[in-house]
Design a protein around this motif. Structure first.
Motif, PDB file in Angstrom:
ATOM      1  N   GLN A 200      28.504  28.370  54.936  1.00  0.00           N
ATOM      2  CA  GLN A 200      29.892  28.741  55.226  1.00  0.00           C
ATOM      3  C   GLN A 200      29.859  29.968  56.142  1.00  0.00           C
ATOM      4  O   GLN A 200      29.499  31.060  55.712  1.00  0.00           O
ATOM      5  N   GLU A 228      29.889  24.922  58.249  1.00  0.00           N
ATOM      6  CA  GLU A 228      31.336  25.048  58.450  1.00  0.00           C
ATOM      7  C   GLU A 228      31.669  26.435  58.974  1.00  0.00           C
ATOM      8  O   GLU A 228      31.248  27.454  58.398  1.00  0.00           O
ATOM      9  N   TYR A 230      34.657  29.119  59.714  1.00  0.00           N
ATOM     10  CA  TYR A 230      36.019  29.417  59.296  1.00  0.00           C
ATOM     11  C   TYR A 230      36.660  30.337  60.345  1.00  0.00           C
ATOM     12  O   TYR A 230      36.181  31.464  60.549  1.00  0.00           O
ATOM     13  N   VAL A 246      43.484  33.604  53.267  1.00  0.00           N
ATOM     14  CA  VAL A 246      43.689  32.153  53.383  1.00  0.00           C
ATOM     15  C   VAL A 246      42.353  31.439  53.574  1.00  0.00           C
ATOM     16  O   VAL A 246      42.050  30.455  52.899  1.00  0.00           O
ATOM     17  N   GLN A 247      41.523  31.959  54.473  1.00  0.00           N
ATOM     18  CA  GLN A 247      40.228  31.340  54.726  1.00  0.00           C
ATOM     19  C   GLN A 247      39.284  31.527  53.532  1.00  0.00           C
ATOM     20  O   GLN A 247      38.446  30.662  53.251  1.00  0.00           O
ATOM     21  N   LYS A 248      39.428  32.644  52.822  1.00  0.00           N
ATOM     22  CA  LYS A 248      38.637  32.841  51.604  1.00  0.00           C
ATOM     23  C   LYS A 248      38.972  31.752  50.586  1.00  0.00           C
ATOM     24  O   LYS A 248      38.076  31.165  49.954  1.00  0.00           O
ATOM     25  N   TYR A 250      40.134  28.795  51.240  1.00  0.00           N
ATOM     26  CA  TYR A 250      39.562  27.533  51.730  1.00  0.00           C
ATOM     27  C   TYR A 250      38.070  27.456  51.410  1.00  0.00           C
ATOM     28  O   TYR A 250      37.564  26.400  51.017  1.00  0.00           O
ATOM     29  N   ALA A 251      37.377  28.576  51.592  1.00  0.00           N
ATOM     30  CA  ALA A 251      35.931  28.596  51.333  1.00  0.00           C
ATOM     31  C   ALA A 251      35.638  28.321  49.858  1.00  0.00           C
ATOM     32  O   ALA A 251      34.695  27.595  49.523  1.00  0.00           O
ATOM     33  N   GLU A 253      37.572  26.613  47.783  1.00  0.00           N
ATOM     34  CA  GLU A 253      37.882  25.201  47.553  1.00  0.00           C
ATOM     35  C   GLU A 253      36.758  24.314  48.074  1.00  0.00           C
ATOM     36  O   GLU A 253      36.365  23.337  47.415  1.00  0.00           O
ATOM     37  N   ASP A 254      36.260  24.646  49.259  1.00  0.00           N
ATOM     38  CA  ASP A 254      35.190  23.841  49.858  1.00  0.00           C
ATOM     39  C   ASP A 254      33.915  23.905  49.020  1.00  0.00           C
ATOM     40  O   ASP A 254      33.218  22.900  48.847  1.00  0.00           O
ATOM     41  N   GLN A 257      34.355  21.769  45.882  1.00  0.00           N
ATOM     42  CA  GLN A 257      34.228  20.344  46.182  1.00  0.00           C
ATOM     43  C   GLN A 257      32.769  19.967  46.435  1.00  0.00           C
ATOM     44  O   GLN A 257      32.306  18.903  46.014  1.00  0.00           O
TER      45      GLN A 257
END
Length: 263
Positions: A200, A228, A230, A246-248, A250-251, A253-254, A257
């Motif tokens: 990341q 990935e 960001y 916001v990007q944190k 997303y990271a 969540e990614d 997953q």
């Protein structure tokens, strides 16, 4: 006279036999229930499935300070940045804990996060020393019966996580890893990677220039890898609450997953 007396004695004998049989049956049922309950009763600290569970919260594991969140059979070992057992990294552990994992933060700095005014800090906490602490914690986790272990590294912990990705170092204990803005990596570190790995990366960071070489190494060795980037981020974004929240998110969540896909 004989026949009625014979029948009376036989009746008494049969009644006695019936009582004895009934007592034996009752005893058998009682003993069977006791044995059955004993067999089903899990040992202290065990869920009945063979795992001696880690306690949630702060505790020493293999002599190293840790923070654990979650009660799943599947473990994520978190390798923190130079800030060690920070509020932010514990919140990430809580996020993974709520997401279906047991998250374990390793404080390989022993309560001594990076102090910029301390010129000896780097020499006192080299990455290979932190690797040794991490291996001790992972060995303890495995000894408890956990078999599905993955890693999440941040910054300083990213290099430790790459090393832990080696089957030779961990005897194949780690199933996969996710490394956010790893620091201090050198090109030869790519050779340690033997399990699926997720990098990341901020928009601009030191590791970005090495990413193509790492990707080529993974491709050549047929090891699943993901890289990935960001946008609008800088080094430390995946832990910091202020760089780009916001990007944190997303990271996080990614990563979750990724771990769900590889457990």
């Amino acid at each position: 006279d004989y026949r009625p007396l014979h029948h009376e004695k036989r009746a008494k004998r049969m009644k006695m036999i019936s009582i004895v049989v009934a007592v034996v049956v009752v005893l058998a049922v009682v003993i069977g229930c006791a044995v059955g309950l004993s067999a089903r009763r899990p040992a202290k600290g065990d869920n009945g499935g063979g795992i001696n569970r880690l306690s949630e919260g702060s505790a020493k594991v293999a002599g190293t300070d840790t923070y654990t969140s979650g009660t799943s059979d599947d473990v994520i070992v978190i390798l923190p940045d130079i800030n060690g057992m920070s509020k932010e990294v514990m919140e990430i552990a809580d996020y993974f804990g709520k997401g279906g994992f047991t998250a374990v933060v390793i404080d390989y700095f022993n309560g001594n996060p990076r102090n910029v005014s301390d010129p000896t800090w780097n020499s006192r906490f080299p990455a290979n020393q932190s690797l040794a602490y991490s291996l001790g914690v992972i060995a303890n986790i495995r000894a408890r019966g956990y078999t599905n272990i993955q890693t999440q590294g941040y910054c300083y912990g990213g290099r430790v996580g790459v090393w832990l990705n080696s089957q030779n170092i961990t005897s194949g204990a780690i199933k996969s890893g996710a490394m956010a803005h790893p620091s201090s990596l050198v090109t030869s570190d790519a050779s340690f990677i033997e399990r699926p790995i997720f990098f990341q990366m901020p928009a601009v960071d030191g590791f970005n220039s090495m990413a193509p070489l790492f990707n080529a190494t993974l491709t050549t060795r047929n090891i699943p890898g993901k890289f990935e980037i960001y946008p609008n981020t800088t080094h430390g974004f995946a832990v910091s609450a202020t760089i780009n929240p916001v990007q944190k998110a997303y990271a996080m969540e990614d990563s979750l997953q990724w771990f769900l896909d590889h457990r």
